[in-house]
Write a protein that holds these residues in place. Structure first.
Motif, PDB file in Angstrom:
ATOM      1  N   SER A 148      24.974  48.392  30.659  1.00  0.00           N
ATOM      2  CA  SER A 148      24.217  48.165  31.852  1.00  0.00           C
ATOM      3  C   SER A 148      24.606  46.905  32.600  1.00  0.00           C
ATOM      4  N   GLY A 149      24.361  46.966  33.925  1.00  0.00           N
ATOM      5  CA  GLY A 149      24.938  45.563  34.566  1.00  0.00           C
ATOM      6  C   GLY A 149      26.381  45.426  34.913  1.00  0.00           C
ATOM      7  N   THR A 150      26.823  44.598  35.408  1.00  0.00           N
ATOM      8  CA  THR A 150      28.330  44.391  35.506  1.00  0.00           C
ATOM      9  C   THR A 150      29.063  43.133  35.201  1.00  0.00           C
ATOM     10  N   MET A 151      30.158  42.884  35.276  1.00  0.00           N
ATOM     11  CA  MET A 151      30.935  41.710  35.090  1.00  0.00           C
ATOM     12  C   MET A 151      32.204  41.745  36.003  1.00  0.00           C
ATOM     13  N   THR A 152      32.391  40.745  36.573  1.00  0.00           N
ATOM     14  CA  THR A 152      33.801  40.452  37.470  1.00  0.00           C
ATOM     15  C   THR A 152      34.591  39.584  36.979  1.00  0.00           C
ATOM     16  N   THR A 153      35.830  39.884  37.012  1.00  0.00           N
ATOM     17  CA  THR A 153      36.876  39.121  36.046  1.00  0.00           C
ATOM     18  C   THR A 153      37.521  38.441  37.211  1.00  0.00           C
ATOM     19  N   PRO A 154      38.441  37.242  36.956  1.00  0.00           N
ATOM     20  CA  PRO A 154      39.143  36.642  37.945  1.00  0.00           C
ATOM     21  C   PRO A 154      40.346  37.347  38.370  1.00  0.00           C
TER      22      PRO A 154
END
Length: 267
Positions: free
Chosen positions: A96-102
């Motif tokens: 659940s939720g998100t992550m953003t990578t460079p």
């Protein structure tokens, strides 16, 4: 090699286990409260080391290195260069939720976490990685900067603790033949959990691993401010710690922890 470069041959973890630096304790007249979590007062006055507290001081001081590695170990598993399922410059759904990578295949840049649940932990906040090399490769020279980066640990689906990181750690490592050498250092890393917390100040950790013999070596020095201790101590190796990765404890080396009025305990 990876960001969690001491994993598997961490001297601190193998010396002592099961004691957390971040449990409630008293305070002192002098304290530090800089950083985004500045409601937590961390005492900075040196404490006297006595026969009654020397064992606790030794455990807390040695455990500090392992505490400082928690953020890096989480990030390493999520680097684009370390996973075929995580792409650069992408927003990825967690459980659940998100992550953003460079936007960098070597994992350099900003990682953003928005309630990113990974089953065993939930991550929130930003981590900025700067430097050269690859954070999951054989060579890296750079830094990790934490700004209210929070790791929520779970036990049987129940929230166990929230650990908040603030500060910067300079990381470097390289591989030459069978030998891995690594260093991490910085002026301040602040880790808090509720009303408890610790600070590593003016810290330096050197480590090496011989992949043939599996002999690990470690030297370090730092100042530790801790609510658990109620103040400050300094620690340093006066003889290099050496252990084989399969062993539970180092077979040689000496650490001295020093407090107020040159009181000390030797490990």
């Amino acid at each position: 090699m990876s960001l969690h470069y001491l994993n598997g041959f961490s001297i601190g973890l193998s010396l002592f286990a099961g004691t957390c630096l971040l449990s409630a304790c008293g305070s002192d007249d002098e304290s530090s409260n800089d950083g985004a979590d500045n409601t937590v007062v961390i005492p900075t006055a040196p404490i006297a080391i006595t026969t009654s507290n020397s064992a606790k001081v030794a455990v807390q001081a040695i455990d500090a290195e392992d505490q400082s590695d928690q953020g890096a170990s989480q990030l390493n598993n999520l680097a684009p260069s370390n996973s075929t399922s995580i792409q650069p410059a992408a927003t990825t759904n967690c459980v659940s939720g998100t992550m953003t990578t460079p936007d960098d295949v070597n994992g350099i840049g900003t990682y953003r976490f928005d309630s990113c649940n990974l089953v065993y932990v939930t991550l929130n906040g930003n981590v900025v990685v700067t430097g050269t090399g690859n954070i999951s490769g054989d060579t890296f020279d750079g830094a990790l900067s934490y700004n209210a980066f929070t790791i929520t640990f779970f036990s049987n689906s129940v929230i166990e603790t929230d650990v908040v990181f603030n500060g910067t750690i300079n990381h470097s490592w390289s591989t030459s033949g069978n030998i891995i050498t690594a260093n991490k250092n910085g002026s301040l890393l602040r880790i808090t959990n509720g009303d408890s917390g610790m600070e590593l100040r003016n810290f330096n950790f050197d480590a090496s691993l011989d992949n043939n013999s599996q002999l690990a070596q470690s030297d370090f020095n730092f100042t530790l401010n801790s609510t658990e201790l109620g103040g400050s101590v300094s620690a340093e190796t006066i003889q290099t710690l050496r252990k084989y990765t399969a062993a539970s404890y180092p077979h040689s080396g000496t650490v001295v922890v020093t407090g107020a009025n040159n009181s000390s305990v030797q490990i």
